[in-house]
Design an enzyme around this catalytic site. Structure first.
Site, short mmCIF file in Angstrom:
data_model
loop_
_atom_site.label_atom_id
_atom_site.label_comp_id
_atom_site.label_asym_id
_atom_site.label_seq_id
_atom_site.Cartn_x
_atom_site.Cartn_y
_atom_site.Cartn_z
N HIS A 331 116.69 1.44 -53.87
CA HIS A 331 117.50 0.23 -54.07
C HIS A 331 118.01 0.21 -55.50
CE1 HIS A 331 118.49 -4.08 -54.46
NE2 HIS A 331 118.70 -4.02 -53.17
N ASP A 390 116.96 -2.77 -45.43
CA ASP A 390 117.70 -2.09 -44.37
C ASP A 390 116.79 -1.15 -43.57
OD1 ASP A 390 120.26 -3.18 -45.00
OD2 ASP A 390 120.37 -1.83 -46.71
#
Length: 454
Positions: A331, A390
């Site tokens: 991320h 996700d």
């Protein structure tokens, strides 16, 4: 006509090569001029471009100038997301509506506030007369995000005062969009399924007594049936996706476009366009497709060595989509952990048990555990990597039988709450149009008459 098309394709191909060649910028120049690509420093810190009170993403502390990575935290209006989730789950109630209230108004609603807010949203759920037929069903799109953006722009025409940017009017517009986004997205999917997929057409109206997550499942499914756990897990996913600070791409787009003084519908359709991209809201689709590939290629899902070998093949661009990316791992901000992932993973495990998908869930946890080590062997990293939201959200949507075409729209249905809060914040604190600097590195050239050009 055929000959013209062939010539046209050749011309376009040649022009494309010229355009690509003359758009290239030497990567070394970005370092030379200290350009913060992606608005991020080399050490991973974001370039400060604004202030907000709405959301905070926390992943490190500074100790005498040194970055110390810490477990990630996500904070809505000063409240830790884990505390918010614990509060409404322990009370066995839905949390998205009160989360939207918190983001918009800066404090948690009491019982009366929440009931009135739910009534307001229920009143705004209904689309204009014949809107679904004329703007969604008569022109079905093959991509629901595009359909959603088009529908938002179309709502401008039904607003009697669309360009009024007073807070009173913008709040009314935002509440309407928060309330009707589920219908716009679901109807867009039903049109796609029917006209492009030859499936039966089901158009269920939202029910005012249901909460957002319940209405989504009710409108999406032919029989409108769902379990309590399914609705609660979808509600949780909406809460976790509702806001992520001012720096995420689509929210930053909301600030940028709002700073021009444009209308709400234009700003929100631009944010939808940003969220559609596979590097942003479309990432969970890539995760699901990657896992379908892993399940087909890895014979023993409990064999760590076999899983590691295949993850290595993905990383070396010898497997899956040849991108070299293990989707869902890493991320831009979080390092040790993404707090949304930590929360969603626990509830995903519960639904996996209910659905008899423990083996598949265990495969996800194995990849989550092994992937950072595989990545560390091949890539130079300035920080630790971990699974982002996700990684599990696509799996959750799959267990909920939500069509893959709806994954990114589900993100939009949640994030419209955060976008709305940020649009209001930008209007209240507006000073200047947001316009960062770009340095031109093109060489100066002398003008040539047409007859002198080669």
């Amino acid at each position: 006509m055929t000959n013209f098309k062939q010539i046209d394709r050749k011309i376009l191909a040649d022009l494309s090569k010229v355009s690509e060649k003359n758009s290239f910028i030497n990567p070394e120049l970005y370092s030379k001029y200290q350009v913060k690509r992606g608005l991020r420093d080399l050490d991973g810190r974001g370039v400060l471009v604004g202030l907000t009170e709405i959301g905070e993403v926390h992943s490190y502390i500074l100790d005498e100038g040194e970055i110390i990575q810490v477990p990630g935290r996500l904070i809505y209006r000063g409240y830790d997301i884990s505390d918010l989730v614990k509060g409404f789950t322990e009370d066995d109630r839905f949390g998205f509506e009160e989360t939207a209230y918190l983001l918009l108004f800066g404090h948690l609603p009491n019982q009366k506030d929440l009931e009135e807010f739910n009534q307001v949203l229920a009143g705004y759920e209904k689309l204009p007369e014949d809107f679904a037929r004329d703007f969604i069903l008569k022109s079905p799109s093959k991509d629901i995000m595009n359909a959603l953006a088009r529908s938002v722009l179309a709502l401008y025409s039904f607003d009697t005062n669309p360009d009024d940017t007073s807070i009173n009017n913008v709040l009314k517009q935002c509440l309407h969009l928060i309330a009707c986004f589920p219908s716009l997205a679901v109807y867009g999917y039903q049109a796609l399924s029917h006209y492009h997929g030859n499936q039966s057409l089901f158009i269920h109206s939202p029910r005012p007594e249901l909460r957002t997550a319940e209405n989504i499942l009710s409108m999406l499914r032919p029989d409108s049936n769902y379990t309590k756990l399914e609705a609660k897990l979808l509600d949780l996913a909406l809460v976790l996706h509702a806001e992520h600070g001012g720096g995420n791409n689509s929210t930053f787009v909301t600030h940028v476009v709002t700073s021009t003084g444009t209308d709400t519908y234009s700003a929100m359709s631009a944010a939808i366009g940003a969220l559609k991209g596979p590097r942003h809201g479309g990432a969970n689709i890539k995760v699901v497709r990657m896992f379908e590939d892993i399940k087909n290629q890895v014979k023993d899902w409990e064999d760590d060595e076999e899983i590691e070998r295949y993850l290595t093949q993905i990383l070396t661009k010898d497997a899956f989509d040849r991108s070299g990316l293990i989707y869902g791992i890493g991320h831009a901000v979080y390092s040790i952990s993404d707090p949304r992932t930590v929360i969603l993973k626990d509830y995903a495990a519960k639904l996996a048990r209910e659905k008899g998908l423990d083996n598949e869930f265990n495969l996800y946890t194995s990849v989550e555990r092994l992937a950072p080590g595989v990545i560390a062997k091949f890539n130079k990293m300035y920080k630790t990597v971990s699974a982002n939201i996700d990684f599990y959200s696509g799996f959750v949507y799959k267990m909920l039988n939500i069509p893959v075409e709806m994954y990114a729209p589900m993100f939009a249905i949640a994030r419209i709450a955060g976008w709305s809060a940020h649009r209001i914040e930008e209007i209240v604190n507006a000073g200047k149009i947001i316009r960062p600097a770009y340095k031109s590195v093109a060489q100066r050239q002398n003008y040539l008459d047409l007859s002198e050009r080669i």
